[in-house]
Design an enzyme around this catalytic site. Sequence first.
Site, PDB file in Angstrom:
ATOM      1  N   HIS B   9    -109.083 -42.708   4.529  1.00 64.09           N
ATOM      2  CA  HIS B   9    -108.922 -41.315   4.119  1.00 64.09           C
ATOM      3  C   HIS B   9    -109.888 -40.393   4.855  1.00 64.09           C
ATOM      4  O   HIS B   9    -109.503 -39.303   5.284  1.00 64.09           O
ATOM      5  CB  HIS B   9    -109.133 -41.173   2.605  1.00 64.09           C
ATOM      6  N   LEU B  72    -105.197 -47.794  -1.287  1.00 61.12           N
ATOM      7  CA  LEU B  72    -104.873 -48.707  -2.387  1.00 61.12           C
ATOM      8  C   LEU B  72    -103.536 -48.410  -3.052  1.00 61.12           C
ATOM      9  O   LEU B  72    -102.932 -49.302  -3.632  1.00 61.12           O
ATOM     10  CB  LEU B  72    -105.976 -48.684  -3.448  1.00 61.12           C
ATOM     11  N   ALA B  73    -103.089 -47.169  -2.993  1.00 61.80           N
ATOM     12  CA  ALA B  73    -101.861 -46.808  -3.714  1.00 61.80           C
ATOM     13  C   ALA B  73    -100.875 -46.092  -2.790  1.00 61.80           C
ATOM     14  O   ALA B  73    -101.262 -45.472  -1.803  1.00 61.80           O
ATOM     15  CB  ALA B  73    -102.186 -45.926  -4.905  1.00 61.80           C
ATOM     16  N   GLY B  75     -99.475 -43.330  -2.541  1.00 59.81           N
ATOM     17  CA  GLY B  75     -99.448 -41.911  -2.893  1.00 59.81           C
ATOM     18  C   GLY B  75     -98.907 -41.083  -1.740  1.00 59.81           C
ATOM     19  O   GLY B  75     -98.344 -41.605  -0.782  1.00 59.81           O
ATOM     20  N   HIS B  77    -100.464 -39.530   0.540  1.00 59.62           N
ATOM     21  CA  HIS B  77    -101.117 -39.820   1.821  1.00 59.62           C
ATOM     22  C   HIS B  77    -100.368 -40.924   2.567  1.00 59.62           C
ATOM     23  O   HIS B  77    -100.116 -40.811   3.765  1.00 59.62           O
ATOM     24  CB  HIS B  77    -102.566 -40.252   1.601  1.00 59.62           C
TER      25      HIS B  77
END
Lengths: 122, 122
Positions: B9, B72-73, B75, B77
Site C-alpha cells: 500500500h 490481505l483483503a 478491497g 485497492h
Amino acid sequence: MNALLIVAHGSRRVESNDEIKALTGKVAASAGDQFDLVDCAYLELAEPLIPAGIEALAAKGATSILVVPYFLARGTHVASDIPEEVEKGKVACPDVDISITNYFGASPSVPELLVDLAVASR
Amino acid sequence: MNALLIVAHGSRRVESNDEIKALTGKVAASAGDQFDLVDCAYLELAEPLIPAGIEALAAKGATSILVVPYFLARGTHVASDIPEEVEKGKVACPDVDISITNYFGASPSVPELLVDLAVASR
C-alpha cells in the site's frame, strides 16, 4: 481451554469482514486440536471489537487466549492500538491468560509464500 | 528476464515502507533462480509508485513482470486501484508481458501460517 483470536483491522465493506470470518473457519480447521476455540475480532469498523471478542471466548470457557494480529506491517495499530484494546479485555477477564503474538507480516514464511503465489500464477 | 514486483500500500511511516524493502530482499533470496529480478513498488504515499516500478524493471531488461499485491483483503485497492496503475505501466512498456497475481491474503497457505505463528509464540 486454549483459544486463538484473529484480530483484523475491520472494514466498512461487509465482504472484507466476511473474508476474515471465512479465514477464521479455515484457521480452525487447520489448527486441529492445537486450539479448542478459534474466533475473530476487529480493531475497528466491525464487530465484535477486541474486548468483546475476548469476553466471548472467556464466556465459552477459554482459560488462555492468544491474540494474533492479522496485519502486514508494524504500524501504530500493531504497536499501540491492539495492545490497548487487548488490555481492556484483560481487565474484563482477569482470570484468563491473554497474550499477543507477533503480527502476521512478521512471519518468517511470508517471503516463501509470496514466491509460491507468484510461481502458482505463472 | 522474469521479474516479480511486490506491490504494497505504502505508508507515511518510513519504517513501514522500509519493512517492504527488507521483505523484498528476503523474497529475492527465497526466489532463487525462479525470478531474475525482484523489486517492490507502492500504490500510494511512497516511491516508486507502480508505473515507475514497472518501468524500472523494464529498463533493467525485464521481458515479463508478475505483480503481486501484498494486501490481505480483496478491497478496492486490489480490485480496481492496482489494476488501473498496472495498466499505466503496460501503456508505458508495451513490449513487456505484465500480469497481476492473486493478492497475498488469498494464498491457500495463510491459515496454516497463522496457526504456525500462534503455536510458535506459546
